[in-house]
Design a protein around this motif. Structure first.
Motif, PDB file in Angstrom:
ATOM      1  N   ASN A   1       6.738   0.580   6.783  1.00  0.00           N
ATOM      2  CA  ASN A   1       5.858   0.229   7.543  1.00  0.00           C
ATOM      3  C   ASN A   1       4.447  -0.023   7.429  1.00  0.00           C
TER       4      ASN A   1
ATOM      5  N   SER B   1      13.585  13.879  19.031  1.00  0.00           N
ATOM      6  CA  SER B   1      14.124  13.839  18.354  1.00  0.00           C
ATOM      7  C   SER B   1      14.084  14.313  17.308  1.00  0.00           C
ATOM      8  N   ASN B   2      13.177  14.926  16.680  1.00  0.00           N
ATOM      9  CA  ASN B   2      13.303  15.452  15.320  1.00  0.00           C
ATOM     10  C   ASN B   2      14.040  16.392  14.666  1.00  0.00           C
TER      11      ASN B   2
ATOM     12  N   LYS C   1       9.804  22.390   7.356  1.00  0.00           N
ATOM     13  CA  LYS C   1      10.586  21.121   8.056  1.00  0.00           C
ATOM     14  C   LYS C   1      11.064  21.547   8.857  1.00  0.00           C
TER      15      LYS C   1
ATOM     16  N   ARG D   1       9.988   4.368   8.352  1.00  0.00           N
ATOM     17  CA  ARG D   1       9.532   5.422   9.290  1.00  0.00           C
ATOM     18  C   ARG D   1       9.586   5.566  10.886  1.00  0.00           C
ATOM     19  N   ASN D   2       9.209   4.280  10.760  1.00  0.00           N
ATOM     20  CA  ASN D   2       8.953   4.026  12.371  1.00  0.00           C
ATOM     21  C   ASN D   2      10.186   3.019  12.872  1.00  0.00           C
ATOM     22  N   VAL D   3      10.824   3.003  13.413  1.00  0.00           N
ATOM     23  CA  VAL D   3      11.516   2.655  14.813  1.00  0.00           C
ATOM     24  C   VAL D   3      10.928   1.847  15.404  1.00  0.00           C
TER      25      VAL D   3
ATOM     26  N   GLU E   1      15.729  14.599  -0.619  1.00  0.00           N
ATOM     27  CA  GLU E   1      15.683  15.753  -2.364  1.00  0.00           C
ATOM     28  C   GLU E   1      17.109  16.139  -2.778  1.00  0.00           C
TER      29      GLU E   1
ATOM     30  N   SER F   1      12.510   2.466   2.850  1.00  0.00           N
ATOM     31  CA  SER F   1      12.396   3.690   3.747  1.00  0.00           C
ATOM     32  C   SER F   1      11.567   3.293   5.023  1.00  0.00           C
TER      33      SER F   1
ATOM     34  N   LEU G   1       1.711  -0.415  10.051  1.00  0.00           N
ATOM     35  CA  LEU G   1       0.555   0.357  11.141  1.00  0.00           C
ATOM     36  C   LEU G   1      -0.408   0.689  10.639  1.00  0.00           C
TER      37      LEU G   1
ATOM     38  N   ARG H   1      -3.785   4.514  12.915  1.00  0.00           N
ATOM     39  CA  ARG H   1      -4.653   5.256  11.318  1.00  0.00           C
ATOM     40  C   ARG H   1      -2.767   4.844  10.617  1.00  0.00           C
TER      41      ARG H   1
ATOM     42  N   SER I   1       7.199   1.369  18.419  1.00  0.00           N
ATOM     43  CA  SER I   1       5.815   1.449  18.771  1.00  0.00           C
ATOM     44  C   SER I   1       5.638   3.491  19.448  1.00  0.00           C
ATOM     45  N   GLN I   2       7.070   2.961  20.049  1.00  0.00           N
ATOM     46  CA  GLN I   2       7.478   4.880  21.527  1.00  0.00           C
ATOM     47  C   GLN I   2       6.421   4.335  22.434  1.00  0.00           C
TER      48      GLN I   2
ATOM     49  N   ASP J   1      14.998  16.374  10.787  1.00  0.00           N
ATOM     50  CA  ASP J   1      15.054  17.815   9.854  1.00  0.00           C
ATOM     51  C   ASP J   1      16.445  18.909  10.408  1.00  0.00           C
TER      52      ASP J   1
ATOM     53  N   GLU K   1      -3.803  16.195   5.228  1.00  0.00           N
ATOM     54  CA  GLU K   1      -3.392  15.735   7.298  1.00  0.00           C
ATOM     55  C   GLU K   1      -2.016  17.156   6.221  1.00  0.00           C
TER      56      GLU K   1
ATOM     57  N   GLY L   1       6.805  10.476   2.376  1.00  0.00           N
ATOM     58  CA  GLY L   1       8.633  10.850   2.316  1.00  0.00           C
ATOM     59  C   GLY L   1       9.243   9.562   0.968  1.00  0.00           C
TER      60      GLY L   1
HETATM   61  C1  B12 Z   1       3.439  14.105  11.188  1.00  0.00           C
HETATM   62  C2  B12 Z   1       4.253  12.431  12.015  1.00  0.00           C
HETATM   63  C3  B12 Z   1       3.166  12.298  12.307  1.00  0.00           C
HETATM   64  C4  B12 Z   1       1.547  11.955  12.186  1.00  0.00           C
HETATM   65  C5  B12 Z   1       0.929  11.674  10.164  1.00  0.00           C
HETATM   66  C6  B12 Z   1       0.214  11.893  10.206  1.00  0.00           C
HETATM   67  C7  B12 Z   1       0.375  11.338   8.287  1.00  0.00           C
HETATM   68  N1  B12 Z   1      -1.325  11.950   7.825  1.00  0.00           N
HETATM   69  O1  B12 Z   1       1.188  11.277   8.022  1.00  0.00           O
HETATM   70  C8  B12 Z   1       1.032  11.673  13.329  1.00  0.00           C
HETATM   71  C9  B12 Z   1       0.272  11.656  14.092  1.00  0.00           C
HETATM   72  C10 B12 Z   1      -0.203  10.069  12.711  1.00  0.00           C
HETATM   73  C11 B12 Z   1       2.284   9.744  13.738  1.00  0.00           C
HETATM   74  C12 B12 Z   1       1.760   8.751  13.803  1.00  0.00           C
HETATM   75  C13 B12 Z   1       3.170   8.550  14.775  1.00  0.00           C
HETATM   76  N2  B12 Z   1       3.999   8.594  14.378  1.00  0.00           N
HETATM   77 CO1  B12 Z   1       4.730  10.470  13.313  1.00  0.00          CO
HETATM   78  N3  B12 Z   1       5.983  11.717  13.506  1.00  0.00           N
HETATM   79  C14 B12 Z   1       5.148  13.048  12.127  1.00  0.00           C
HETATM   80  C15 B12 Z   1       6.560  13.931  11.797  1.00  0.00           C
HETATM   81  C16 B12 Z   1       6.369  15.107  12.532  1.00  0.00           C
HETATM   82  C17 B12 Z   1       6.517  14.256  10.597  1.00  0.00           C
HETATM   83  C18 B12 Z   1       7.248  12.953   8.730  1.00  0.00           C
HETATM   84  C19 B12 Z   1       6.438  13.391   7.772  1.00  0.00           C
HETATM   85  O2  B12 Z   1       5.397  12.933   7.627  1.00  0.00           O
HETATM   86  N4  B12 Z   1       6.799  14.250   6.874  1.00  0.00           N
HETATM   87  C20 B12 Z   1       7.560  14.614   6.342  1.00  0.00           C
HETATM   88  C21 B12 Z   1       8.344  13.538   4.561  1.00  0.00           C
HETATM   89  C22 B12 Z   1       8.462  14.491   3.500  1.00  0.00           C
HETATM   90  O3  B12 Z   1       9.722  13.459   5.159  1.00  0.00           O
HETATM   91  P1  B12 Z   1       9.881  12.255   5.575  1.00  0.00           P
HETATM   92  O4  B12 Z   1       8.829  11.345   5.153  1.00  0.00           O
HETATM   93  O5  B12 Z   1      11.357  12.463   6.577  1.00  0.00           O
HETATM   94  O6  B12 Z   1      11.605  11.956   4.678  1.00  0.00           O
HETATM   95  C23 B12 Z   1      12.348  12.527   3.870  1.00  0.00           C
HETATM   96  C24 B12 Z   1      13.426  11.562   4.463  1.00  0.00           C
HETATM   97  O7  B12 Z   1      13.551  10.929   5.951  1.00  0.00           O
HETATM   98  C25 B12 Z   1      14.128  10.525   3.624  1.00  0.00           C
HETATM   99  N5  B12 Z   1      13.474   9.927   2.702  1.00  0.00           N
HETATM  100  C26 B12 Z   1      12.107   9.276   3.516  1.00  0.00           C
HETATM  101  N6  B12 Z   1      12.143   8.004   3.457  1.00  0.00           N
HETATM  102  C27 B12 Z   1      13.605   7.552   2.259  1.00  0.00           C
HETATM  103  C28 B12 Z   1      13.535   6.272   1.495  1.00  0.00           C
HETATM  104  C29 B12 Z   1      15.043   6.110   1.600  1.00  0.00           C
HETATM  105  C30 B12 Z   1      15.580   5.165   0.291  1.00  0.00           C
HETATM  106  C31 B12 Z   1      16.174   7.182   1.766  1.00  0.00           C
HETATM  107  C32 B12 Z   1      17.184   7.180   0.758  1.00  0.00           C
HETATM  108  C33 B12 Z   1      15.558   8.620   1.654  1.00  0.00           C
HETATM  109  C34 B12 Z   1      14.098   8.456   2.418  1.00  0.00           C
HETATM  110  O8  B12 Z   1      13.836  12.012   2.384  1.00  0.00           O
HETATM  111  C35 B12 Z   1      12.197  12.530   2.670  1.00  0.00           C
HETATM  112  C36 B12 Z   1      12.689  13.870   1.642  1.00  0.00           C
HETATM  113  O9  B12 Z   1      12.586  15.050   2.759  1.00  0.00           O
HETATM  114  C37 B12 Z   1       7.607  12.919  12.347  1.00  0.00           C
HETATM  115  C38 B12 Z   1       8.630  14.015  12.562  1.00  0.00           C
HETATM  116  C39 B12 Z   1       9.418  14.085  11.559  1.00  0.00           C
HETATM  117  N7  B12 Z   1       9.730  15.848  11.584  1.00  0.00           N
HETATM  118  O10 B12 Z   1      10.119  13.660  10.729  1.00  0.00           O
HETATM  119  C40 B12 Z   1       7.427  12.516  13.128  1.00  0.00           C
HETATM  120  C41 B12 Z   1       7.743  10.576  13.142  1.00  0.00           C
HETATM  121  C42 B12 Z   1       7.564   9.625  12.051  1.00  0.00           C
HETATM  122  N8  B12 Z   1       6.348   9.364  13.753  1.00  0.00           N
HETATM  123  C43 B12 Z   1       7.158   8.660  14.718  1.00  0.00           C
HETATM  124  C44 B12 Z   1       6.470   7.573  15.801  1.00  0.00           C
HETATM  125  C45 B12 Z   1       7.494   6.918  16.463  1.00  0.00           C
HETATM  126  C46 B12 Z   1       4.962   7.879  15.177  1.00  0.00           C
HETATM  127  C47 B12 Z   1       4.276   6.848  16.059  1.00  0.00           C
HETATM  128  C48 B12 Z   1       4.271   5.388  16.289  1.00  0.00           C
HETATM  129  C49 B12 Z   1       3.346   7.304  17.355  1.00  0.00           C
HETATM  130  C50 B12 Z   1       3.141   6.678  18.184  1.00  0.00           C
HETATM  131  N9  B12 Z   1       3.359   5.688  19.041  1.00  0.00           N
HETATM  132  O11 B12 Z   1       1.644   5.802  17.484  1.00  0.00           O
HETATM  133  C51 B12 Z   1       3.141   6.932  14.998  1.00  0.00           C
HETATM  134  C52 B12 Z   1       2.994   5.941  14.103  1.00  0.00           C
HETATM  135  C53 B12 Z   1       1.896   6.429  12.692  1.00  0.00           C
HETATM  136  C54 B12 Z   1       1.293   5.398  11.924  1.00  0.00           C
HETATM  137  N10 B12 Z   1       0.366   4.650  11.203  1.00  0.00           N
HETATM  138  O12 B12 Z   1       2.763   5.297  11.033  1.00  0.00           O
HETATM  139  C55 B12 Z   1       8.795   8.439  15.097  1.00  0.00           C
HETATM  140  C56 B12 Z   1      10.045   7.636  14.459  1.00  0.00           C
HETATM  141  C57 B12 Z   1      10.834   7.464  14.645  1.00  0.00           C
HETATM  142  C58 B12 Z   1      10.878   5.787  15.783  1.00  0.00           C
HETATM  143  N11 B12 Z   1      11.236   6.418  16.915  1.00  0.00           N
HETATM  144  O13 B12 Z   1      10.252   5.526  15.634  1.00  0.00           O
HETATM  145  C59 B12 Z   1       8.985  10.190  13.961  1.00  0.00           C
HETATM  146  C60 B12 Z   1      10.316  10.609  13.665  1.00  0.00           C
HETATM  147  C61 B12 Z   1       8.894  11.058  15.350  1.00  0.00           C
HETATM  148  C62 B12 Z   1      10.367  11.307  16.254  1.00  0.00           C
HETATM  149  N12 B12 Z   1      11.119  12.241  16.596  1.00  0.00           N
HETATM  150  O14 B12 Z   1       9.934  10.195  17.067  1.00  0.00           O
HETATM  151  N13 B12 Z   1       3.122  10.440  13.151  1.00  0.00           N
END
Ligand code: B12
Length: 491
Positions: free
Chosen positions: A6, A216-217, A206, A65-67, A127, A63, A8, A12, A69-70, A221, A249, A18
């Motif tokens: 990521n 699509s959350n 979660k 995170r974003n596919v 995890e 890892s 981006l 911000r 820009s949506q 989750d 945050e 994650g």
């Molecule tokens: C909080 C959040 C935000 C906040 C972030 C605040 C912050 N300070 O972090 C804000 C509002 C700013 C935000 C912005 C954006 N977001 Co957002 N966000 C989320 C949200 C709700 C949670 C992400 C998070 O922090 N999770 C907590 C961590 C612990 O979990 P995790 O990252 O999923 O990691 C776990 C697993 O994925 C896995 N994992 C992670 N990495 C790896 C690596 C390996 C190798 C493996 C095996 C597993 C693994 O294990 C981890 C532990 O369980 C998700 C939706 C969701 N429910 O996940 C969307 C989500 C990630 N966001 C998304 C998007 C698109 C964006 C934006 C691009 C939106 C926009 N148009 O601006 C921006 C991008 C910002 C940026 N700079 O990257 C999409 C991404 C998917 C996609 N289609 O691209 C999601 C999935 C929402 C959705 N369903 O569409 N976001």
């Protein structure tokens, strides 16, 4: 070695919580771990090659995170970098195993496996999966029983194990802040009218109880909510604060749903005297004076509302749990408490037409007037369509999509009554530009909205052709069993 792709910074930069969570867990299990965050690298190839050559990993976890820009007006895909990282790692260390994960990956696993050419992927929470997965690789056995695993089998199809959307927080390691690139904490980014620090992040639970038609959350989750223990959450915040992190945050998809849990978390903060600037995402339907009071007392300074629309008919179509009345009341409560509000809204939801768009704009004009910088409205034209969502069904029923979409390719829903109404599009442009606290697309002053839609469509077609050229013909895989109740409804 873990790599976050990521980069981006616009809007911000966000901490790769994650990836760092998984990396911390893997390190605690005794593996040597190296983390590379491409957010701060100017020369990605050099950074990846050097890190691989120096660390000599057996496994590279990417890892995603974003596919994309949506954002229909600014179509960008972020996945080609994951493909390049895999190629660079393999070139530097032939035979290295590539595994994909992350929230973006969980939304389109099959396509991303094909596109990146990875050996393995893990959907859902890692995890509970990553350590057993690595144990299999170490023993040389097939990780077929690892929750969420996906890998190719000899007939060319994929073996998939459904993710288990469960987590034992008592065993899960807290993300170690030492694994974040220190440049996050010296960086400042500009908002409308101020300069801000990148906040530390914490997740208190979660999942989500709602089933909004576009969201699509649930693919990331699961359905339902998995709560951490409030004491552990507060311990973590104290630890972050004691380590010198100044802003926080909460990254729950929606902080105040369910309300009683959010209140419990905040009461625990109050009991411990935790007070630091923090922010979160809020559902306007669940805002009470007690919640706002606790938020103020613990230092909350900013909330993001998933407002979506201010028209009750459209809100009902989106399956939102609130109506216009609650948006206004929640907004006013935060305003009176001195907490900044940013509304995120769609233009062109199912059911949106000239009247509902105008009503939404009128309500927002009252809540977010020009000149008063304590509130903002962030508009998005169209909604990104994802697999398994009711929005996909609607888009197909309305003839906007065909039904055999590859979800790695961004496709948008915009109601015909909006996108085909040129006068309305002009009016939208005019009203957005007239308000310095509203944002739709950065270039609107020089390129008109209708022209931008045309340009962005061409750009999307180019992106689609580029992506599809790298993908074999394949029908989208069915949703995991754990999600089929929701999925059935979505299909
Ligand atoms: C909080 C959040 C935000 C906040 C972030 C605040 C912050 N300070 O972090 C804000 C509002 C700013 C935000 C912005 C954006 N977001 Co957002 N966000 C989320 C949200 C709700 C949670 C992400 C998070 O922090 N999770 C907590 C961590 C612990 O979990 P995790 O990252 O999923 O990691 C776990 C697993 O994925 C896995 N994992 C992670 N990495 C790896 C690596 C390996 C190798 C493996 C095996 C597993 C693994 O294990 C981890 C532990 O369980 C998700 C939706 C969701 N429910 O996940 C969307 C989500 C990630 N966001 C998304 C998007 C698109 C964006 C934006 C691009 C939106 C926009 N148009 O601006 C921006 C991008 C910002 C940026 N700079 O990257 C999409 C991404 C998917 C996609 N289609 O691209 C999601 C999935 C929402 C959705 N369903 O569409 N976001």
């Amino acid at each position: 070695m873990f790599v976050s792709v990521n980069k981006l910074k616009s809007f911000r930069p966000v901490l790769p919580i994650g990836m760092v969570t998984v990396a911390t867990q893997v390190r605690a299990a005794g593996h040597d771990v190296h983390v590379l965050d491409l957010m701060w690298e100017e020369e990605d190839e050099k950074a990846v090659r050097e890190a691989v050559a120096a660390f000599r990993p057996d496994v590279v976890g990417i890892s995603i995170r974003n596919v994309d820009s949506q954002n229909m007006l600014e179509p960008v895909i972020y996945t080609p970098l994951a493909r390049e990282v895999a190629d660079w790692a393999r070139a530097e260390r032939p035979g290295v195993t590539v595994v994909l994960g992350g929230p973006g990956f969980s939304t389109v696993p099959d396509d991303l496996m094909d596109f990146v050419g990875a050996e393995y992927g893990i959907t859902g929470f890692a995890e509970e999966s990553m350590v057993p997965f690595l144990a299999h690789l170490h023993r040389g056995t097939e990780p077929a029983d690892v929750p969420g695993v996906i890998f190719r089998v000899p007939d060319g199809s994929y073996h998939r194990r459904d993710p288990v959307f469960e987590i034992d927080y008592r065993k899960a390691a807290r993300p170690d802040p030492e694994l974040y690139d220190p440049r996050y904490f010296t960086y400042s980014y500009e908002t409308h009218d101020r300069s801000e620090k990148v906040p530390a992040t914490i997740q208190t639970k979660k999942g989500c109880v709602l089933e909004c038609v576009f969201c699509s959350n649930f693919l990331v989750d699961g359905t339902g909510v998995k709560f951490d223990d409030v004491k552990r959450v507060a311990d973590e915040v104290e630890r972050l604060r004691d380590e010198g992190l100044e802003v926080l945050e909460i990254v729950d998809g929606v902080f105040n749903l369910p309300l009683n849990y959010a209140v419990e978390v905040l009461r625990e903060f109050v009991r411990r005297g935790i007070e630091m600037p923090w922010s979160c995402m809020i559902n306007p339907g669940n805002v009470t004076p007690e919640l706002v009071d606790l938020m103020v007392r613990t230092g909350c300074y900013y909330v993001e509302f998933g407002t979506d629309s201010c028209n009750d008919r459209v809100l009902r179509r989106l399956k939102k749990n609130f109506r216009q009345r609650q948006i206004i009341s929640a907004h006013r409560q935060f305003e009176q408490a001195g907490i900044r509000v940013e509304h995120c809204l769609f233009i062109g939801s199912p059911g949106d037409d000239r009247d509902s768009v105008r009503e939404t704009f009128d309500v927002m004009s009252g809540l977010v007037p020009p000149g008063a910088p304590e509130a903002h409205a962030y508009w998005t034209l169209g909604l990104r369509v994802c697999r398994g969502t009711a929005l996909h069904t609607t888009a197909v029923e309305e003839g906007l999509l065909t039904g055999d979409e590859r979800f790695i390719v961004p496709k948008y829903y915009v109601s015909r009554d909006v996108i085909e109404d040129s006068a309305l599009l002009d009016e939208i442009q005019e009203r957005v530009l007239a308000n310095d606290n509203w944002y739709l697309w950065w270039g609107l002053r020089t390129i008109g909205l209708r022209e931008r839609i045309r340009m962005a469509r061409q750009e999307s077609e180019r992106i689609e052709a580029e992506l599809l050229a790298h993908l074999p013909e394949r029908r989208p895989a069915p949703l995991p069993a754990a999600l089929t109740t929701r999925g059935e409804e979505g299909r």
